[in-house]
Scaffold this active site. Structure first.
Site, PDB file in Angstrom:
ATOM      1  N   HIS A   9      65.372  44.911 184.775  1.00  0.00           N
ATOM      2  CA  HIS A   9      65.548  44.461 184.469  1.00  0.00           C
ATOM      3  C   HIS A   9      66.733  43.657 183.614  1.00  0.00           C
ATOM      4  CE1 HIS A   9      65.618  42.548 188.831  1.00  0.00           C
ATOM      5  NE2 HIS A   9      63.610  42.147 188.111  1.00  0.00           N
TER       6      HIS A   9
ATOM      7  N   HIS B 101      59.259  46.385 186.264  1.00  0.00           N
ATOM      8  CA  HIS B 101      60.413  46.015 187.073  1.00  0.00           C
ATOM      9  C   HIS B 101      60.709  45.160 186.422  1.00  0.00           C
ATOM     10  CE1 HIS B 101      60.596  43.718 191.227  1.00  0.00           C
ATOM     11  NE2 HIS B 101      61.132  43.094 190.422  1.00  0.00           N
ATOM     12  N   GLU B 102      59.610  43.940 185.733  1.00  0.00           N
ATOM     13  CA  GLU B 102      60.559  43.079 184.663  1.00  0.00           C
ATOM     14  C   GLU B 102      60.899  43.685 183.475  1.00  0.00           C
ATOM     15  OE1 GLU B 102      60.735  40.222 185.961  1.00  0.00           O
ATOM     16  OE2 GLU B 102      58.929  40.650 187.214  1.00  0.00           O
TER      17      GLU B 102
ATOM     18  N   GLY C 158      56.010  37.766 187.695  1.00  0.00           N
ATOM     19  CA  GLY C 158      57.025  38.219 187.281  1.00  0.00           C
ATOM     20  C   GLY C 158      58.067  37.636 186.742  1.00  0.00           C
TER      21      GLY C 158
ATOM     22  N   CYS D 252      61.090  41.087 194.706  1.00  0.00           N
ATOM     23  CA  CYS D 252      61.606  40.290 193.677  1.00  0.00           C
ATOM     24  C   CYS D 252      62.032  38.689 194.320  1.00  0.00           C
ATOM     25  CB  CYS D 252      62.756  40.526 193.060  1.00  0.00           C
ATOM     26  SG  CYS D 252      63.777  40.797 191.797  1.00  0.00           S
ATOM     27  N   LEU D 253      61.934  38.385 193.389  1.00  0.00           N
ATOM     28  CA  LEU D 253      62.704  36.947 193.397  1.00  0.00           C
ATOM     29  C   LEU D 253      64.400  36.957 193.715  1.00  0.00           C
ATOM     30  CD1 LEU D 253      60.294  34.940 190.945  1.00  0.00           C
ATOM     31  CD2 LEU D 253      60.636  34.879 193.689  1.00  0.00           C
TER      32      LEU D 253
HETATM   33 NI    NI Z   1      62.657  40.771 189.764  1.00  0.00          NI
END
Ligand code: NI
Length: 181
Positions: free
Chosen positions: A144, A140-141, A45, A98-99
């Site tokens: 953001h 989660h997304e 994601g 998370c990236l």
């Molecule tokens: Ni993330």
């Protein structure tokens, strides 16, 4: 095109995001670039603030997880101007990463089910109910877009334990296999 991923500590990850409309410049290209960036980083994601844009857009693709999670919804999905309109009282705890927070994995408790309204890339409006890990990915997304990262949800004791790692990431000293900012 692969875009740099903004890491923990970058102000854009904490900014208020805005809805977009059909005329948002280069939207199709941006969506394509976000998928390309996410795939390259082996993510599932990616939200627009993670590529430096404070707008309400995220993409997900859980195909990589299908083998371990039979109920995973496969394929590419685009969420534009999403709103979570309902969430279950029942919560589930599961490990997330998370990236934008490389090398950190922590258990996060989230509602087990959600109902979300959004537009897809063809500007079709949807109201969908999701369960399982897919519901978690979306939350989660969505976080953001609300200026949150998953580590905001962990206990202060856990956060204390990873504070050195988070500081290192904030100072740009984390090593990463993908392009970052
Ligand atoms: Ni993330």
């Amino acid at each position: 095109m692969i875009l740099p991923i903004y890491l923990y500590g970058q102000p854009v990850l904490r900014k208020e995001t805005e809805d977009i409309d059909k005329n948002y410049p280069g939207l199709n290209q941006l969506i394509e670039n976000m998928f390309h960036t996410m795939d390259h980083a082996e993510g599932i994601g990616l939200a627009a603030p993670q590529v430096g844009l404070p707008i309400r857009l995220f993409v997900v693709d859980g195909t990589l997880l299908k083998e371990d999670m039979p109920d995973m919804i496969e394929g590419r999905h685009v969420f534009i101007n999403p709103e979570i309109v309902e969430e279950s009282d029942e919560k589930v705890s599961y490990e997330e990463g998370c990236l934008s927070v490389p090398g950190v994995h922590e258990k996060v408790s989230r509602p087990a089910e959600i109902t979300i309204t959004y537009f897809d890339e063809n500007w079709e409006k949807h109201t969908d109910h999701f369960t399982g890990f897919f519901a978690r990915m979306l939350q989660h997304e969505y976080d953001h877009l609300e200026g949150h990262v998953f580590t905001d949800h962990i206990s202060s004791i856990r956060r204390q334990m990873i504070s050195l790692k988070l500081n290192k990431i904030s100072k740009g000293k984390a090593s990463c296999a993908y392009k970052t900012k």
